[in-house]
Design an enzyme around this catalytic site. Structure first.
Site, PDB file in Angstrom:
ATOM      1  N   ASP A  58       0.587  -1.100   0.201  1.00 40.82           N
ATOM      2  CA  ASP A  58      -0.102   0.023   0.076  1.00 40.82           C
ATOM      3  C   ASP A  58       0.863   1.232   0.009  1.00 40.82           C
ATOM      4  O   ASP A  58       1.885   1.397   0.513  1.00 40.82           O
ATOM      5  CB  ASP A  58      -1.054   0.053   1.275  1.00 40.82           C
ATOM      6  CG  ASP A  58      -0.346  -0.055   2.307  1.00 40.82           C
ATOM      7  OD1 ASP A  58       0.618  -0.781   2.707  1.00 40.82           O
ATOM      8  OD2 ASP A  58      -0.708   0.450   3.475  1.00 40.82           O
ATOM      9  N   GLU A 100      -0.114  -2.129   5.415  1.00 44.60           N
ATOM     10  CA  GLU A 100       0.717  -1.708   6.467  1.00 44.60           C
ATOM     11  C   GLU A 100       0.614  -0.436   7.117  1.00 44.60           C
ATOM     12  O   GLU A 100       0.760  -0.478   8.160  1.00 44.60           O
ATOM     13  CB  GLU A 100       2.151  -1.936   5.765  1.00 44.60           C
ATOM     14  CG  GLU A 100       3.077  -2.012   6.742  1.00 44.60           C
ATOM     15  CD  GLU A 100       3.612  -0.750   7.192  1.00 44.60           C
ATOM     16  OE1 GLU A 100       4.237  -0.621   8.622  1.00 44.60           O
ATOM     17  OE2 GLU A 100       3.746   0.105   6.499  1.00 44.60           O
TER      18      GLU A 100
END
Length: 387
Positions: A81, A138
């Site tokens: 991400d 994350e």
């Protein structure tokens, strides 16, 4: 420099993958394009299994070695991400989505793991099984925890787990890790102080929550200076204060927000207890009340000694002894790989990104020169015999 011989085509491909990921950043679990691209590449490499939708949007690939004995199964994680940041690099491959960018190098982490998988899948010159884990969310979503809750380790038989993260300020071609704590736990708090509002010219008729907040903030900062061993780092920061919107009105409430970073569970529990006690007690002295929400985030990232040694030895073979810091001091940032290290033995390592802008900065960019270094690390970790 890497002792593993890498095909130049893999390095060139990894650079192209990295820049493609950079141009199309996605946030948290909503990484549909990224995950699909990763899965397509893994299938094209000839992996033995490619699974999608693990932990909502994670991707997992299995590669079985071609040499005996097939005695171990290790996992290697890369995060997928990006961040809600407006990019200011001006690069040809800069983010095509306004307000989103890969400002933490997850584009590079994916490209490194993909390059390693492509090499391993084509050579099969290792024993055991490698499980490549491409994790969403994350950056605050706890994607590692969600993947674990979805049976990641049990489903794929993972016995050990490893991850890397780039680090600006470290030379390209260098690594840093420790046998023990690498990163801090990250918790958050919201403190609402409820007073009694009124006219600013008649403060004696109010319970001024702004005055109370000043005392609460000062008292909270004594937790670090007076309740914590000075050689055991703790960070407590009040980062937001919201109250009132007029010059002549004392508001009825103040909201404080902040973060706490700790390296041990003992200090983590102590700070949470002290925040509660201080906020409640100080407010009570002034006749105010408190509503407190304390939210635990990622736990400390703690390397396991045996796996830290194994990963450190691989790093030395890639970068040379002078290029590996084996007793790196903990950093007060946080990382959700910590959940994986609580569930299985493993280790986390920093890889140098050179003298670039810092992580989470709008001018940051992953250094493509680090790609072959990272690929070589994972290939060496997988192919070398264990002592």
């Amino acid at each position: 420099m890497p002792v593993i011989t890498l095909d130049n085509d893999i390095i060139a491909a990894a650079t192209a993958w990295r820049r493609d990921f950079h141009r199309y950043p996605e946030l948290l679990f909503d990484v549909d394009r990224t995950a699909a691209r990763v899965a397509d590449l893994l299938r094209s490499f000839g992996c033995d299994q490619v699974a999608t939708g693990i932990g909502r949007s994670g991707v997992v690939a299995v590669i079985r070695g071609g040499t005996a004995p097939a005695s171990r199964t290790i996992g290697i994680r890369a995060d997928m991400d990006a961040l809600p940041i407006l990019e200011a690099t001006g690069l040809p491959y800069a983010s095509a989505t306004t307000g989103r960018m890969h400002a933490c190098g997850h584009d590079g982490h994916m490209a490194i793991l993909l390059g390693a998988v492509k090499h391993l899948a084509s050579t099969r010159a290792f024993s055991g099984t490698v499980v490549a884990i491409f994790q969403p969310a994350e950056e605050g979503g706890g994607g590692a925890k969600v993947m674990l809750e979805d049976g990641l380790f049990e489903r794929f038989g993972i016995e050990e787990v490893y991850a890397l993260h780039n680090m600006p300020g470290m030379d390209v071609g260098t690594f840093a890790l420790s046998s023990g704590v690498m990163l801090a736990a990250s918790d958050r708090f919201d403190i609402k102080i409820l007073g009694k509002g009124g006219h600013a010219a008649r403060p004696h008729e109010t319970i001024d929550p702004i005055s109370v907040a000043n005392h609460v903030i000062s008292a909270l900062h004594t937790i670090v200076s007076r309740s914590v061993d000075p050689i055991d780092p703790v960070v407590l920061s009040v980062t937001s204060i919201h109250a009132g919107d007029a010059y002549n009105v004392i508001p009825s409430e103040v909201v404080l927000k902040g973060t706490v970073r700790t390296l041990s569970e003992t200090n983590r529990e102590m700070v949470e207890s002290r925040v509660q006690a201080i906020a409640t007690s100080v407010a009570k002295v002034f006749g105010a009340e408190v509503e407190l929400e304390y939210r635990r985030g990622y736990p400390p990232t703690v390397n396991h000694p045996v796996q830290a040694r194994i990963l450190g030895e691989a790093a030395v073979r890639v970068a040379g002894a002078a290029g590996v810091q084996r007793d790196n001091a903990p950093i007060m940032a946080a990382e959700d790989f910590s959940y994986m290290l609580k569930a299985r033995p493993g280790a986390f390592i920093f890889i140098g990104n050179g003298m670039t802008a810092s992580l989470h900065h709008p001018e940051y960019d992953f250094n493509d020169n680090a790609l072959p270094i990272g690929i070589a690390l994972w290939v060496d970790l997988v192919t070398r015999e264990r002592n």
